[in-house]
Design a protein around this motif. Structure first.
Motif, PDB file in Angstrom:
ATOM      1  N   ARG A  22      14.383 -10.282  14.257  1.00 25.59           N
ATOM      2  CA  ARG A  22      13.238  -9.176  14.450  1.00 25.59           C
ATOM      3  C   ARG A  22      13.223  -7.772  14.004  1.00 25.59           C
ATOM      4  N   LEU A  23      12.175  -7.238  13.625  1.00 21.67           N
ATOM      5  CA  LEU A  23      12.206  -5.892  13.157  1.00 21.67           C
ATOM      6  C   LEU A  23      11.609  -5.001  14.132  1.00 21.67           C
ATOM      7  N   PHE A  24      11.001  -5.529  15.182  1.00 19.86           N
ATOM      8  CA  PHE A  24      10.591  -4.338  16.139  1.00 19.86           C
ATOM      9  C   PHE A  24      10.915  -4.854  17.649  1.00 19.86           C
ATOM     10  N   LYS A  25      11.148  -4.024  18.347  1.00 21.84           N
ATOM     11  CA  LYS A  25      11.629  -4.619  19.940  1.00 21.84           C
ATOM     12  C   LYS A  25      10.449  -5.167  20.389  1.00 21.84           C
ATOM     13  N   ASP A  26      10.679  -6.106  21.286  1.00 20.43           N
ATOM     14  CA  ASP A  26       9.725  -6.625  22.022  1.00 20.43           C
ATOM     15  C   ASP A  26       9.398  -6.028  23.198  1.00 20.43           C
ATOM     16  N   THR A  83      11.191  -6.469   2.447  1.00 19.19           N
ATOM     17  CA  THR A  83      11.267  -4.981   2.785  1.00 19.19           C
ATOM     18  C   THR A  83      12.678  -4.899   2.602  1.00 19.19           C
ATOM     19  N   LEU A  84      13.042  -3.799   3.294  1.00 19.63           N
ATOM     20  CA  LEU A  84      14.251  -3.360   3.075  1.00 19.63           C
ATOM     21  C   LEU A  84      14.778  -2.822   4.558  1.00 19.63           C
ATOM     22  N   CYS A  85      16.282  -3.462   4.803  1.00 20.10           N
ATOM     23  CA  CYS A  85      16.524  -3.228   6.224  1.00 20.10           C
ATOM     24  C   CYS A  85      16.728  -1.747   6.504  1.00 20.10           C
ATOM     25  N   SER A  86      16.993  -0.842   5.703  1.00 17.37           N
ATOM     26  CA  SER A  86      17.179   0.466   5.855  1.00 17.37           C
ATOM     27  C   SER A  86      15.863   1.249   6.589  1.00 17.37           C
ATOM     28  N   PHE A  87      14.727   0.369   5.798  1.00 21.36           N
ATOM     29  CA  PHE A  87      13.609   1.252   6.483  1.00 21.36           C
ATOM     30  C   PHE A  87      13.580   0.975   8.067  1.00 21.36           C
ATOM     31  N   PHE A  88      14.292   0.114   8.607  1.00 20.97           N
ATOM     32  CA  PHE A  88      13.882  -0.193   9.965  1.00 20.97           C
ATOM     33  C   PHE A  88      15.193   0.216  10.358  1.00 20.97           C
ATOM     34  N   LYS A 136       0.769  -1.118  -0.077  1.00 26.48           N
ATOM     35  CA  LYS A 136      -0.050  -0.098  -0.069  1.00 26.48           C
ATOM     36  C   LYS A 136       0.826   1.098  -0.054  1.00 26.48           C
ATOM     37  N   PRO A 137       0.425   2.292  -0.356  1.00 27.12           N
ATOM     38  CA  PRO A 137       1.146   3.396  -0.561  1.00 27.12           C
ATOM     39  C   PRO A 137       2.033   3.737   0.709  1.00 27.12           C
ATOM     40  N   ASP A 138       3.187   4.268   0.775  1.00 21.33           N
ATOM     41  CA  ASP A 138       4.102   4.587   1.704  1.00 21.33           C
ATOM     42  C   ASP A 138       4.294   3.302   2.976  1.00 21.33           C
ATOM     43  N   SER A 139       4.212   1.950   2.504  1.00 21.40           N
ATOM     44  CA  SER A 139       4.419   1.029   3.358  1.00 21.40           C
ATOM     45  C   SER A 139       6.040   0.766   3.211  1.00 21.40           C
ATOM     46  N   VAL A 149      18.524  -4.801  -3.164  1.00 19.71           N
ATOM     47  CA  VAL A 149      18.548  -5.984  -2.295  1.00 19.71           C
ATOM     48  C   VAL A 149      17.466  -5.715  -1.383  1.00 19.71           C
ATOM     49  N   CYS A 150      16.692  -6.716  -1.165  1.00 18.45           N
ATOM     50  CA  CYS A 150      15.749  -6.875  -0.195  1.00 18.45           C
ATOM     51  C   CYS A 150      15.673  -8.258   0.503  1.00 18.45           C
ATOM     52  N   ASN A 151      14.930  -8.286   1.550  1.00 18.62           N
ATOM     53  CA  ASN A 151      14.815  -9.371   2.480  1.00 18.62           C
ATOM     54  C   ASN A 151      13.494  -9.836   2.572  1.00 18.62           C
ATOM     55  N   ILE A 152      13.256 -11.280   2.694  1.00 21.84           N
ATOM     56  CA  ILE A 152      12.070 -11.853   2.923  1.00 21.84           C
ATOM     57  C   ILE A 152      11.597 -11.653   4.324  1.00 21.84           C
ATOM     58  N   ALA A 153      10.393 -11.080   4.497  1.00 25.49           N
ATOM     59  CA  ALA A 153       9.680 -10.852   5.911  1.00 25.49           C
ATOM     60  C   ALA A 153       8.793 -12.163   6.356  1.00 25.49           C
TER      61      ALA A 153
END
Length: 154
Positions: A145-149, A68-73, A47-50, A99-103
């Motif tokens: 992990r993309l987000f802190k737990d 996704t791209l690691c740099s986004f995170f 979706k836009p801006d995702s 370069v991208c990574n499967i999420a």
């Protein structure tokens, strides 16, 4: 150029009917692990801006990987592409590489999303050749992990 001659229509399970530019299709010269018979894919916007897109198979309408791209995170993600793999992809410049990574995004808990940093998708955007590269001698994880737990207290 005739717009219709440069697009194909896909009836995907995830997105329904979509039009893809033939120029947006790339071919895996070395397949995604576990999907040896599927070679053609395209990137589809989530979706836009995702920060996520989808790696949609052109040959199997039911298969789409979130990427996704690691740099986004804010993840520092650098590695060298081995010379033999760079030759297979016919890479002549770092500017030619995407370069991208499967999420992996659990529908029941999106905050538990991980990305596979050990096996990135490498695409030569000039000649549309791609591969899933398995990195060796690295600390990168298959499930980073993309987000802190919040329960970790970090």
């Amino acid at each position: 150029m005739n717009k219709e001659a440069n697009t194909i229509t896909l009836n995907t399970e995830k997105f329904g009917e979509i039009e893809i530019s033939k120029d947006a299709i790339f071919e895996f010269i070395s397949p995604i692990i576990g999907f040896n018979d599927l070679k053609q894919y395209a990137l589809v916007d989530h979706k836009p801006d995702s920060p996520f897109k989808w790696l949609q198979s052109i040959e199997d309408m039911e298969l789409a990987f979130p990427i996704t791209l690691c740099s986004f995170f804010g993840i520092d993600y650098q590695f060298d592409i081995p010379d033999d793999e760079a030759q297979k992809l016919e890479i002549t410049s770092g500017d030619d590489v995407f370069v991208c990574n499967i999420a992996n995004i659990p529908s029941s808990n999106p905050q538990a999303a991980t990305i596979n940093m050990l096996a990135p998708i490498v695409i030569n955007i000039v000649n549309k050749k791609a591969m899933q590269l398995i990195l060796k001698n690295t600390e990168f994880e298959v499930r980073h992990r993309l987000f802190k737990d919040e329960s970790d207290g970090e």
